[in-house]
Design a protein around this motif. Structure first.
Motif, short mmCIF file in Angstrom:
data_model
loop_
_atom_site.label_atom_id
_atom_site.label_comp_id
_atom_site.label_asym_id
_atom_site.label_seq_id
_atom_site.Cartn_x
_atom_site.Cartn_y
_atom_site.Cartn_z
N ALA A 53 -43.21 15.15 -31.58
CA ALA A 53 -42.16 14.22 -32.31
C ALA A 53 -40.96 13.73 -31.45
O ALA A 53 -40.38 12.63 -31.55
N ARG A 54 -40.47 14.79 -30.56
CA ARG A 54 -39.32 14.55 -29.60
C ARG A 54 -39.68 13.34 -28.74
O ARG A 54 -38.96 12.38 -28.74
N THR A 57 -39.86 9.99 -30.65
CA THR A 57 -38.41 9.47 -30.63
C THR A 57 -37.69 9.18 -29.57
O THR A 57 -36.92 8.02 -29.67
N ASP A 58 -38.02 9.53 -28.57
CA ASP A 58 -37.44 9.20 -27.25
C ASP A 58 -37.76 7.55 -26.94
O ASP A 58 -37.13 6.88 -26.26
N ARG A 60 -38.23 5.64 -29.21
CA ARG A 60 -37.71 4.92 -30.49
C ARG A 60 -38.67 4.47 -31.51
O ARG A 60 -38.58 3.65 -32.20
N LEU A 62 -40.14 5.75 -35.23
CA LEU A 62 -39.83 6.63 -36.26
C LEU A 62 -40.64 7.50 -36.65
O LEU A 62 -41.78 7.26 -37.11
N VAL A 63 -40.28 8.96 -36.77
CA VAL A 63 -41.10 9.85 -37.06
C VAL A 63 -41.08 10.62 -38.18
O VAL A 63 -39.81 10.79 -38.70
N HIS A 64 -41.97 10.81 -38.84
CA HIS A 64 -41.74 11.53 -40.30
C HIS A 64 -42.96 12.46 -40.50
O HIS A 64 -44.05 12.51 -39.68
N GLU A 213 -43.83 3.50 -36.74
CA GLU A 213 -43.53 4.64 -37.49
C GLU A 213 -44.82 5.49 -37.60
O GLU A 213 -45.77 5.04 -37.90
#
Length: 233
Positions: A53-54, A57-58, A60, A62-64, A213
């Motif tokens: 997840a990190r 996100t790095d 760019r 979008l993580v859910h 996403e």
């Protein structure tokens, strides 16, 4: 220097470099030690998912996060927030995933493939994946039944990709390669498509979706029955 002369010059260097190699020697006669680490550090499954997840996100993306029961509502909410009205789906996408989404579904199949122009008019695409790599923040697609042809995840501007935590998250690229079939059309995705010019001005959406996403799903998001498999290009 002509092309032929350049070619001969390069081949001449190769011949000189191989001059002391016996003609009957084969590559497998000198096995290469593959003693490098398969992962960087030891992690629990929960730590691996957090690292994935990190890193996503790095890049760019979008993580859910969701469980299997909440996935249809989350997908519906994300598509609504995007304003998506027409969504392309592969034929093997599980029936329940988009049960609550008030959108028009456009199915891409081996017998009815969408043209690049038709895909460009699509608002979003929803797919599963083959697996996801925690250490690199990479999602890999292999054109499986819940992913479809490579083009449907590259042309639309918005990609929603579902990752099953229980069986699709691996720690490293070496682990991923052991599970991926080399004869499948593999697409490795690390964040939304992006490039930059000589002044490092970042532009997104150049070679694929502008927005990626990723939904990390706990529990069984896949029905027990096998999906029908289409032969895909």
């Amino acid at each position: 220097m002509s092309t032929a002369a350049s070619r001969e010059r390069i081949l001449g260097r190769v011949r000189r470099a191989l001059a002391d190699v016996p003609r009957d020697e084969l590559p497998e006669g000198h096995p290469v030690a593959r003693d490098y680490l398969s992962t960087h550090g030891q992690r629990t499954p929960t730590e691996s998912v957090d690292l994935l997840a990190r890193n996503l996100t790095d890049y760019r993306a979008l993580v859910h996060r969701s469980d299997a029961a909440g996935l249809p509502a989350l997908l519906s909410r994300l598509l609504a927030a995007r304003g998506a009205r027409r969504v392309v789906v592969p034929t093997g996408l599980p029936d329940g995933w988009l049960a609550e989404a008030p959108v028009d579904f456009v199915t891409d199949s081996a017998s009815a493939t969408l043209s690049p122009g038709e895909l460009d008019a699509i608002d979003s695409v929803v797919t599963g994946c083959a697996l996801a790599i925690a250490e690199t923040g990479t999602v890999v697609l292999d054109a499986g039944p819940d992913q479809g042809r490579r083009s449907i995840s590259l042309v639309p501007d918005h990609h929603l990709c579902v990752v099953r935590i229980a069986d699709q998250v691996v720690d490293s690229v070496p682990q991923a390669l052991l599970r991926l079939a080399p004869d499948r059309p593999l697409t490795w995705i690390s964040g939304p498509s992006a490039t930059s010019d000589i002044e490092l001005d970042r532009v997104e959406g150049v070679h694929g979706p502008r927005t990626l996403e990723v939904i990390l799903v706990a529990g069984n998001a896949r029905p027990a029955s096998a999906y029908p498999f289409d032969v895909r290009s």
